[in-house]
Design a protein around this motif. Sequence first.
Motif, PDB file in Angstrom:
ATOM      1  N   GLU A 124      47.001 -26.918  30.917  1.00 11.10           N
ATOM      2  CA  GLU A 124      45.843 -26.597  31.739  1.00 11.10           C
ATOM      3  C   GLU A 124      45.143 -25.367  31.165  1.00 11.10           C
ATOM      4  OE1 GLU A 124      45.977 -26.409  35.967  1.00 11.10           O
ATOM      5  OE2 GLU A 124      47.688 -27.776  36.049  1.00 11.10           O
ATOM      6  N   PRO A 125      43.819 -25.358  31.259  1.00  2.80           N
ATOM      7  CA  PRO A 125      43.102 -24.179  30.734  1.00  2.80           C
ATOM      8  C   PRO A 125      43.376 -22.951  31.595  1.00  2.80           C
ATOM      9  CG  PRO A 125      41.578 -25.729  31.774  1.00  2.80           C
ATOM     10  CD  PRO A 125      42.929 -26.373  31.782  1.00  2.80           C
ATOM     11  N   LEU A 126      43.387 -21.815  30.953  1.00  2.79           N
ATOM     12  CA  LEU A 126      43.525 -20.558  31.685  1.00  2.79           C
ATOM     13  C   LEU A 126      42.199 -20.242  32.353  1.00  2.79           C
ATOM     14  CD1 LEU A 126      45.404 -18.463  28.982  1.00  2.79           C
ATOM     15  CD2 LEU A 126      46.400 -19.589  30.983  1.00  2.79           C
ATOM     16  N   THR A 127      42.256 -19.502  33.428  1.00  2.00           N
ATOM     17  CA  THR A 127      41.021 -19.090  34.074  1.00  2.00           C
ATOM     18  C   THR A 127      40.263 -18.151  33.139  1.00  2.00           C
ATOM     19  OG1 THR A 127      41.994 -17.144  35.121  1.00  2.00           O
ATOM     20  CG2 THR A 127      42.073 -19.220  36.373  1.00  2.00           C
ATOM     21  N   PRO A 128      38.950 -18.088  33.271  1.00  2.00           N
ATOM     22  CA  PRO A 128      38.191 -17.149  32.440  1.00  2.00           C
ATOM     23  C   PRO A 128      38.668 -15.700  32.606  1.00  2.00           C
ATOM     24  CG  PRO A 128      36.707 -18.691  33.508  1.00  2.00           C
ATOM     25  CD  PRO A 128      38.076 -18.928  34.091  1.00  2.00           C
ATOM     26  N   GLU A 129      39.062 -15.339  33.820  1.00  2.00           N
ATOM     27  CA  GLU A 129      39.533 -13.969  34.061  1.00  2.00           C
ATOM     28  C   GLU A 129      40.822 -13.690  33.283  1.00  2.00           C
ATOM     29  OE1 GLU A 129      40.860 -10.963  37.654  1.00  2.00           O
ATOM     30  OE2 GLU A 129      40.452 -13.060  38.140  1.00  2.00           O
ATOM     31  N   THR A 130      41.759 -14.635  33.299  1.00  2.00           N
ATOM     32  CA  THR A 130      43.011 -14.442  32.575  1.00  2.00           C
ATOM     33  C   THR A 130      42.763 -14.424  31.070  1.00  2.00           C
ATOM     34  OG1 THR A 130      44.304 -15.421  34.354  1.00  2.00           O
ATOM     35  CG2 THR A 130      45.327 -15.367  32.180  1.00  2.00           C
ATOM     36  N   SER A 131      41.894 -15.302  30.601  1.00  2.00           N
ATOM     37  CA  SER A 131      41.554 -15.314  29.174  1.00  2.00           C
ATOM     38  C   SER A 131      40.958 -13.977  28.750  1.00  2.00           C
ATOM     39  CB  SER A 131      40.571 -16.442  28.866  1.00  2.00           C
ATOM     40  OG  SER A 131      41.190 -17.686  29.042  1.00  2.00           O
ATOM     41  N   ARG A 132      40.085 -13.430  29.587  1.00  2.00           N
ATOM     42  CA  ARG A 132      39.470 -12.133  29.296  1.00  2.00           C
ATOM     43  C   ARG A 132      40.516 -11.029  29.278  1.00  2.00           C
ATOM     44  NH1 ARG A 132      38.571  -8.195  32.272  1.00  2.00           N
ATOM     45  NH2 ARG A 132      38.645  -9.332  34.226  1.00  2.00           N
ATOM     46  N   LYS A 133      41.441 -11.060  30.252  1.00  2.53           N
ATOM     47  CA  LYS A 133      42.493 -10.041  30.306  1.00  2.53           C
ATOM     48  C   LYS A 133      43.396 -10.112  29.077  1.00  2.53           C
ATOM     49  CE  LYS A 133      42.857  -9.602  35.323  1.00  2.53           C
ATOM     50  NZ  LYS A 133      43.734  -9.846  36.482  1.00  2.53           N
ATOM     51  N   LEU A 134      43.724 -11.327  28.655  1.00  2.00           N
ATOM     52  CA  LEU A 134      44.538 -11.485  27.441  1.00  2.00           C
ATOM     53  C   LEU A 134      43.811 -10.917  26.234  1.00  2.00           C
ATOM     54  CD1 LEU A 134      46.193 -15.033  27.480  1.00  2.00           C
ATOM     55  CD2 LEU A 134      47.326 -12.838  27.286  1.00  2.00           C
ATOM     56  N   ASP A 135      42.543 -11.250  26.113  1.00  2.00           N
ATOM     57  CA  ASP A 135      41.738 -10.754  24.996  1.00  2.00           C
ATOM     58  C   ASP A 135      41.672  -9.226  25.022  1.00  2.00           C
ATOM     59  OD1 ASP A 135      39.820 -11.652  22.761  1.00  2.00           O
ATOM     60  OD2 ASP A 135      38.617 -10.206  23.908  1.00  2.00           O
ATOM     61  N   SER A 178      42.869 -10.545  11.346  1.00  2.00           N
ATOM     62  CA  SER A 178      43.846 -11.630  11.214  1.00  2.00           C
ATOM     63  C   SER A 178      45.052 -11.385  12.124  1.00  2.00           C
ATOM     64  CB  SER A 178      44.293 -11.743   9.759  1.00  2.00           C
ATOM     65  OG  SER A 178      45.305 -12.706   9.635  1.00  2.00           O
ATOM     66  N   ALA A 179      45.544 -10.162  12.113  1.00  2.00           N
ATOM     67  CA  ALA A 179      46.700  -9.816  12.951  1.00  2.00           C
ATOM     68  C   ALA A 179      46.314  -9.878  14.431  1.00  2.00           C
ATOM     69  CB  ALA A 179      47.218  -8.432  12.583  1.00  2.00           C
ATOM     70  N   PHE A 180      45.078  -9.460  14.747  1.00  2.00           N
ATOM     71  CA  PHE A 180      44.602  -9.560  16.121  1.00  2.00           C
ATOM     72  C   PHE A 180      44.629 -11.017  16.581  1.00  2.00           C
ATOM     73  CE2 PHE A 180      40.880 -10.881  18.616  1.00  2.00           C
ATOM     74  CZ  PHE A 180      41.232 -10.338  19.835  1.00  2.00           C
ATOM     75  N   GLY A 181      44.124 -11.923  15.761  1.00  2.00           N
ATOM     76  CA  GLY A 181      44.106 -13.343  16.112  1.00  2.00           C
ATOM     77  C   GLY A 181      45.499 -13.899  16.329  1.00  2.00           C
ATOM     78  N   GLU A 182      46.420 -13.495  15.475  1.00  2.00           N
ATOM     79  CA  GLU A 182      47.819 -13.934  15.614  1.00  2.00           C
ATOM     80  C   GLU A 182      48.439 -13.385  16.887  1.00  2.00           C
ATOM     81  OE1 GLU A 182      51.382 -15.842  14.753  1.00  2.00           O
ATOM     82  OE2 GLU A 182      49.423 -16.105  13.799  1.00  2.00           O
ATOM     83  N   LEU A 183      48.184 -12.112  17.164  1.00  2.00           N
ATOM     84  CA  LEU A 183      48.705 -11.484  18.381  1.00  2.00           C
ATOM     85  C   LEU A 183      48.170 -12.192  19.617  1.00  2.00           C
ATOM     86  CD1 LEU A 183      50.221  -9.218  19.889  1.00  2.00           C
ATOM     87  CD2 LEU A 183      48.141  -7.827  19.619  1.00  2.00           C
ATOM     88  N   LEU A 184      46.868 -12.429  19.657  1.00  2.00           N
ATOM     89  CA  LEU A 184      46.258 -13.100  20.803  1.00  2.00           C
ATOM     90  C   LEU A 184      46.854 -14.490  20.996  1.00  2.00           C
ATOM     91  CD1 LEU A 184      44.194 -13.161  23.102  1.00  2.00           C
ATOM     92  CD2 LEU A 184      42.480 -13.880  21.432  1.00  2.00           C
ATOM     93  N   ALA A 185      47.023 -15.242  19.912  1.00  2.00           N
ATOM     94  CA  ALA A 185      47.596 -16.589  20.002  1.00  2.00           C
ATOM     95  C   ALA A 185      49.032 -16.538  20.534  1.00  2.00           C
ATOM     96  CB  ALA A 185      47.558 -17.263  18.634  1.00  2.00           C
ATOM     97  N   ARG A 186      49.811 -15.558  20.065  1.00  2.00           N
ATOM     98  CA  ARG A 186      51.193 -15.444  20.531  1.00  2.00           C
ATOM     99  C   ARG A 186      51.268 -15.028  21.995  1.00  2.00           C
ATOM    100  NH1 ARG A 186      55.449 -15.062  16.630  1.00  2.00           N
ATOM    101  NH2 ARG A 186      54.649 -15.519  14.556  1.00  2.00           N
ATOM    102  N   MET A 187      50.379 -14.129  22.400  1.00  2.00           N
ATOM    103  CA  MET A 187      50.356 -13.705  23.803  1.00  2.00           C
ATOM    104  C   MET A 187      49.988 -14.887  24.709  1.00  2.00           C
ATOM    105  SD  MET A 187      48.581  -9.935  23.448  1.00  2.00           S
ATOM    106  CE  MET A 187      48.614  -9.507  25.182  1.00  2.00           C
ATOM    107  N   GLU A 188      48.995 -15.650  24.303  1.00  2.00           N
ATOM    108  CA  GLU A 188      48.589 -16.816  25.098  1.00  2.00           C
ATOM    109  C   GLU A 188      49.715 -17.846  25.150  1.00  2.00           C
ATOM    110  OE1 GLU A 188      45.285 -20.375  25.221  1.00  2.00           O
ATOM    111  OE2 GLU A 188      44.765 -18.513  24.185  1.00  2.00           O
ATOM    112  N   SER A 189      50.373 -18.066  24.035  1.00  2.00           N
ATOM    113  CA  SER A 189      51.479 -19.024  23.989  1.00  2.00           C
ATOM    114  C   SER A 189      52.610 -18.597  24.924  1.00  2.00           C
ATOM    115  CB  SER A 189      51.996 -19.137  22.555  1.00  2.00           C
ATOM    116  OG  SER A 189      53.104 -19.988  22.503  1.00  2.00           O
TER     117      SER A 189
END
Length: 99
Positions: free
Chosen positions: A3-14, A29-40
């Motif tokens: 399920e997609p995350l809410t826009p608020e949660t996506s913003r908080k993760l970012d 590059s490291a930022f992108g990897e970190l964000l992907a791992r946090m979301e996962s």
Amino acid sequence: MPEPLTPETSRKLDDAARALSRKHRLDKSAFGELLARMESKLRSYLSGSEKLTEEDAFVLVREHFGDAENLRKLLRKVHAPERCIAYAGRFAGLPAARM
């Protein structure tokens, strides 16, 4: 498909990933990897596929109670009714005493 995350949660993760990236001087590059791992990790917790450890639970509790607004709401729920009842009892007889 998850399920997609809410826009608020996506913003908080970012925001959290950006703050960590600045703090540790990570490149894009490291930022992108970190964000992907946090979301996962978040999705794994939400789906139940990742079991919360005792340490994970402690971090959640510490963060929850460390948030002043959450703490204020909790304490209002627990203590405000008691305080109101106590004051009501103290002053309930005052109008009668004046007569």
